[in-house]
Design an enzyme around this catalytic site. Sequence first.
Site, PDB file in Angstrom:
ATOM      1  N   GLY A 126     -32.274  26.391 -45.879  1.00 43.98           N
ATOM      2  CA  GLY A 126     -32.743  25.142 -45.303  1.00 43.98           C
ATOM      3  C   GLY A 126     -31.999  24.776 -44.040  1.00 43.98           C
ATOM      4  O   GLY A 126     -31.378  25.617 -43.400  1.00 43.98           O
ATOM      5  N   GLY A 169     -34.182  29.667 -35.002  1.00 40.91           N
ATOM      6  CA  GLY A 169     -33.904  31.003 -35.493  1.00 40.91           C
ATOM      7  C   GLY A 169     -34.671  31.306 -36.760  1.00 40.91           C
ATOM      8  O   GLY A 169     -35.291  32.375 -36.908  1.00 40.91           O
ATOM      9  N   HIS A 170     -34.657  30.365 -37.725  1.00 40.72           N
ATOM     10  CA  HIS A 170     -35.432  30.544 -38.952  1.00 40.72           C
ATOM     11  C   HIS A 170     -36.927  30.660 -38.634  1.00 40.72           C
ATOM     12  O   HIS A 170     -37.636  31.499 -39.203  1.00 40.72           O
ATOM     13  CB  HIS A 170     -35.239  29.354 -39.897  1.00 40.72           C
ATOM     14  CG  HIS A 170     -33.840  29.176 -40.385  1.00 40.72           C
ATOM     15  ND1 HIS A 170     -33.037  28.140 -39.956  1.00 40.72           N
ATOM     16  CD2 HIS A 170     -33.111  29.867 -41.279  1.00 40.72           C
ATOM     17  CE1 HIS A 170     -31.874  28.200 -40.574  1.00 40.72           C
ATOM     18  NE2 HIS A 170     -31.880  29.249 -41.372  1.00 40.72           N
ATOM     19  N   GLN A 184     -24.088  40.520 -43.380  1.00 41.90           N
ATOM     20  CA  GLN A 184     -25.003  40.281 -44.489  1.00 41.90           C
ATOM     21  C   GLN A 184     -26.129  41.304 -44.496  1.00 41.90           C
ATOM     22  O   GLN A 184     -26.504  41.835 -45.555  1.00 41.90           O
ATOM     23  CB  GLN A 184     -25.587  38.869 -44.385  1.00 41.90           C
ATOM     24  CG  GLN A 184     -26.669  38.554 -45.403  1.00 41.90           C
ATOM     25  CD  GLN A 184     -27.168  37.131 -45.267  1.00 41.90           C
ATOM     26  OE1 GLN A 184     -26.567  36.212 -45.821  1.00 41.90           O
ATOM     27  NE2 GLN A 184     -28.245  36.936 -44.530  1.00 41.90           N
ATOM     28  N   VAL A 209     -31.449  34.352 -32.097  1.00 39.53           N
ATOM     29  CA  VAL A 209     -32.042  33.328 -31.234  1.00 39.53           C
ATOM     30  C   VAL A 209     -30.907  32.426 -30.745  1.00 39.53           C
ATOM     31  O   VAL A 209     -30.075  31.973 -31.537  1.00 39.53           O
ATOM     32  CB  VAL A 209     -33.104  32.508 -31.984  1.00 39.53           C
ATOM     33  CG1 VAL A 209     -33.669  31.408 -31.086  1.00 39.53           C
ATOM     34  CG2 VAL A 209     -34.224  33.431 -32.475  1.00 39.53           C
ATOM     35  N   SER A 215     -27.262  26.670 -38.581  1.00 36.71           N
ATOM     36  CA  SER A 215     -27.323  25.359 -39.230  1.00 36.71           C
ATOM     37  C   SER A 215     -25.989  24.648 -39.131  1.00 36.71           C
ATOM     38  O   SER A 215     -25.932  23.406 -39.098  1.00 36.71           O
ATOM     39  CB  SER A 215     -27.726  25.519 -40.697  1.00 36.71           C
ATOM     40  OG  SER A 215     -29.012  26.103 -40.802  1.00 36.71           O
ATOM     41  N   ARG A 216     -24.890  25.394 -39.072  1.00 33.99           N
ATOM     42  CA  ARG A 216     -23.559  24.790 -38.994  1.00 33.99           C
ATOM     43  C   ARG A 216     -23.233  24.245 -37.609  1.00 33.99           C
ATOM     44  O   ARG A 216     -22.223  23.556 -37.451  1.00 33.99           O
ATOM     45  CB  ARG A 216     -22.495  25.806 -39.431  1.00 33.99           C
ATOM     46  CG  ARG A 216     -22.506  26.075 -40.937  1.00 33.99           C
ATOM     47  CD  ARG A 216     -21.354  26.974 -41.353  1.00 33.99           C
ATOM     48  NE  ARG A 216     -21.190  27.021 -42.797  1.00 33.99           N
ATOM     49  CZ  ARG A 216     -21.705  27.955 -43.598  1.00 33.99           C
ATOM     50  NH1 ARG A 216     -22.443  28.924 -43.070  1.00 33.99           N
ATOM     51  NH2 ARG A 216     -21.508  27.915 -44.897  1.00 33.99           N
TER      52      ARG A 216
END
Length: 280
Positions: free
Chosen positions: A31, A36-37, A153, A176, A186-187
Amino acid sequence: MQVVKSVAEMQDICRKLRRGGEALGFVPTMGALHEGHLSLIRRARAECQVVAASIFVNPLQFAPGEDFAQYPRTFEEDCRQLDTEGVAVLFAPEAEEMYPSGAVTLVTVSGIGDRLDGASRPGHFTGVATVVAKLFHVVAPARAYFGQKDAAQLAVLRQMVQDLNFDLELVGCEIVRDRDGLALSSRNKYLSGKERDQALVLSRTLNQMKQSISSRERQSAALLQLGKDALNGTEGVRLDYLAIVDSRTLLPVPSAEKGVLVAVAAYVGRTRLIDNFLIA
């Protein structure tokens, strides 16, 4: 867009989609969505007939003292964006649904899972591999899409997919960036205005290293010294790691050749950020 909370219902929906001959693309997220997502969603839509996504802030990949409680949660806005982008079904389980009482099984990708972010955050990639394996089992997509920003990851998950014989294609997608070069995360919401300016040293340093490689400097030791000098000389920035590694094994390499990964992690204030590039 259909929002699903239970494993059983999500499995049933995805099973019906596959029976209909649809190529199912899947984008797992925690979330707090950004461009980017959304780029992953668009890539999935371009390559698959139907797209599923998930939103789950996975407690298993956060160590004590990390930012699990503070991690940005913007569920309603996330749903609006996913619906606009044409996602067919969103899996948004509670922690108790993913990890019911009595569950004890973990997925550990030995060796590779202890390198880079795995060394800095012990147990992190066990949490990642466990939740992604469960999501793959629930959704059973033809393709799953992840951002290259999380390069370590990606390497861990590729090894897991290979070792556990998941019948899917794992697709890595380009980083991105914002207009100033900062990799979207997100951070980034944690950063003050001053810290955001300081954070630009990550992408700037990687670009300097890339330019040195283009100028025929290939020795990892020299390139790493260049990068560390820049990062360590920036106020408010504390280097976690700067590494030149094999992109599949995450092991250090002596020379920066084609396909090698150059990766950095650093704290800007209290916020840990990562960035990287693959040598072309």
